[in-house]
Design a protein around this motif. Structure first.
Motif, short mmCIF file in Angstrom:
data_model
loop_
_atom_site.label_atom_id
_atom_site.label_comp_id
_atom_site.label_asym_id
_atom_site.label_seq_id
_atom_site.Cartn_x
_atom_site.Cartn_y
_atom_site.Cartn_z
N GLN A 266 -10.61 8.16 3.53
CA GLN A 266 -11.56 8.86 4.39
C GLN A 266 -11.13 8.86 5.86
N ASP A 267 -10.39 7.86 6.27
CA ASP A 267 -9.98 7.80 7.67
C ASP A 267 -8.64 8.47 7.94
N GLY A 268 -8.12 9.21 6.98
CA GLY A 268 -6.87 9.95 7.18
C GLY A 268 -5.92 9.79 6.02
N PHE A 269 -4.96 10.70 5.98
CA PHE A 269 -4.03 10.78 4.86
C PHE A 269 -2.68 10.15 5.16
N ASP A 270 -2.49 9.55 6.33
CA ASP A 270 -1.21 8.92 6.69
C ASP A 270 -0.03 9.86 6.53
N GLY A 271 -0.22 11.10 6.92
CA GLY A 271 0.87 12.07 6.88
C GLY A 271 1.01 12.82 5.57
N SER B 15 0.83 -1.20 0.00
CA SER B 15 0.00 0.00 0.00
C SER B 15 0.86 1.25 0.00
N GLY B 16 0.44 2.22 -0.80
CA GLY B 16 1.09 3.52 -0.78
C GLY B 16 0.93 4.20 0.57
N ARG B 17 -0.12 3.81 1.31
CA ARG B 17 -0.32 4.38 2.65
C ARG B 17 0.81 3.95 3.58
N LEU B 18 1.18 2.70 3.53
CA LEU B 18 2.30 2.20 4.34
C LEU B 18 3.58 2.92 3.96
N LEU B 19 3.81 3.05 2.67
CA LEU B 19 5.01 3.75 2.20
C LEU B 19 4.99 5.20 2.67
N ALA B 20 3.86 5.87 2.55
CA ALA B 20 3.78 7.28 2.95
C ALA B 20 4.17 7.46 4.41
N ARG B 21 3.64 6.60 5.28
CA ARG B 21 3.96 6.69 6.70
C ARG B 21 5.47 6.55 6.92
N ARG B 22 6.10 5.61 6.22
CA ARG B 22 7.55 5.43 6.35
C ARG B 22 8.31 6.65 5.83
N LEU B 23 7.88 7.19 4.70
CA LEU B 23 8.57 8.35 4.13
C LEU B 23 8.48 9.56 5.06
N VAL B 24 7.32 9.75 5.65
CA VAL B 24 7.13 10.88 6.56
C VAL B 24 7.90 10.67 7.86
#
Length: 125
Positions: free
Chosen positions: A85-90, A58-67
């Motif tokens: 809808q439940d958040g942008f993960d940073g 998931s790009g969401r997992l990646l985003a959290r790591r990048l941030v």
């Protein structure tokens, strides 16, 4: 500004490359997996990230790591913004596919402005 493109669809990645370069930024990638993105991450200032990646992650997992690990500003570029809808993960923005060139350019300009303000605060405080 160095912009990492994380997109597994060739045509969309090519379009993002053109927009990033047209705006005068340095392009990193495109890449299509979490592992590839993390390899580029230490050199990136911002990342344009798709939610569905070629490696099934998931790009969401990646985003959290990048941030969290690299302090990179993330902009999601996705065909399914409703899944956020439940958040942008940073992420600082979400752009829905299909997108217009000016939407990407505007998000990059906002990211650059945020980066400058952040650096100014760090240097003046």
């Amino acid at each position: 500004m160095r912009v990492l493109i994380v997109e597994d669809e060739f045509l969309i990645a090519s379009l993002l490359e053109a927009i990033v370069e047209e705006q005068g930024h340095e392009r990193l990638g495109p890449v299509s997996t979490v592992e590839q993105a993390l390899a580029y991450a230490p050199r990136a200032d911002i990342a344009l990230v798709d939610l569905g990646l070629a490696d099934g992650n998931s790009g969401r997992l990646l985003a959290r790591r990048l941030v969290d690990r690299f302090g990179i500003q993330v902009i999601f570029v996705t065909g399914d913004a409703s899944s956020l809808q439940d958040g942008f993960d940073g992420a600082i923005a979400v752009i829905q596919k299909p997108f217009r060139d000016d939407e990407i350019a505007s998000a990059l300009a906002e990211a650059l402005d945020r980066r400058r303000r952040s650096m100014w605060r760090a240097n003046s405080g």
